[in-house]
Design a protein around this motif. Sequence first.
Motif, PDB file in Angstrom:
ATOM      1  N   MET A 101       8.952  22.360  51.951  1.00 12.50           N
ATOM      2  CA  MET A 101       9.918  21.383  52.466  1.00 12.50           C
ATOM      3  C   MET A 101      11.335  21.920  52.277  1.00 12.50           C
ATOM      4  O   MET A 101      12.064  21.534  51.353  1.00 12.50           O
ATOM      5  CB  MET A 101       9.723  20.045  51.759  1.00 12.50           C
ATOM      6  CG  MET A 101       8.381  19.404  52.041  1.00 12.50           C
ATOM      7  SD  MET A 101       8.166  18.954  53.795  1.00 12.50           S
ATOM      8  CE  MET A 101       9.186  17.483  53.880  1.00 12.50           C
ATOM      9  N   ALA A 125      12.283  12.344  55.310  1.00 16.83           N
ATOM     10  CA  ALA A 125      11.782  13.448  54.489  1.00 16.83           C
ATOM     11  C   ALA A 125      12.930  13.983  53.648  1.00 16.83           C
ATOM     12  O   ALA A 125      14.102  13.844  54.017  1.00 16.83           O
ATOM     13  CB  ALA A 125      11.206  14.559  55.360  1.00 16.83           C
ATOM     14  N   SER A 150       6.405  16.404  59.154  1.00 15.70           N
ATOM     15  CA  SER A 150       6.497  15.116  58.464  1.00 15.70           C
ATOM     16  C   SER A 150       7.468  14.159  59.150  1.00 15.70           C
ATOM     17  O   SER A 150       7.364  12.946  58.997  1.00 15.70           O
ATOM     18  CB  SER A 150       6.925  15.328  57.006  1.00 15.70           C
ATOM     19  OG  SER A 150       8.251  15.827  56.940  1.00 15.70           O
TER      20      SER A 150
END
Length: 266
Positions: A101, A125, A150
């Motif tokens: 991420m 996110a 996401s």
Amino acid sequence: MKSKKKRTTGKNTGSFLFFSIFALLALCYVLGCSPKTVPPPSGHSKTAAKGTFKPYTIKGKTYHPLNSSVGFEEVGYASWYGPNFHGRKTSNGEVYNMEAMTAAHKTLPMNTWVSVTNLRNDLKAVVRINDRGPFVDGRVIDLSKAAARSLGVLGPGTAKVRLVALGYKKAGTGQGNKPARYIPPASYQKGPFAVQVGAFTSESNAWRLAASLRVKWQTVQVIRFDRGDRVFFRVWVGKTTNLVQAREMQAKLREQGFHKAFAVAW
């Protein structure tokens, strides 16, 4: 004979010293003793972490990484990058993992955590900035493949998003019963800030623009910047200790036709 021998020895000693010094200088050059210019990132580049706060130029435009992310919010379009960059080094020296991420941003400090909201579907996110980019007008962040997935950006390729800087992570994973905690860096109030309207290789062109800007703006300066391979003359307008005020000046200058004006820290 003693005199002649002495002169011969002196000549040999001088030659030895000359070649020794020459060899040392050559070795110093090879090992990097001479000053070097840190190359700017080229978008998802290999620039070392120590250079991530330095200004850099891409396609003729100079970017000034921020010293702080306190109060940072931004709205614009997100894109994503994946397989073509997977395994390469990012701008802070890490190896890019498209399933982590992370994200690229043009000016936020490295390792800043950012909350990203997709304004089309309200998905959110949290990503960590570890790269520079995207260098496309209108785009504010380049997401990893995992982050794009996401947020529902993977299919469309781009989406309008809102960014809110959280700071540096101190503890917690943000999952389950381990809430993430973030430490904000130094305040933006430490400024000062200005707005860059143009950058020229010709000093006379920079002063010409500065003179025209002084008709409406009280504080206008020409700042000399040596990039290493070329010298630029930057035209800066205004001076404030608040980034919000600097961005207000940026908006006014863009309304006046200076569409690429952007806030900079002194």
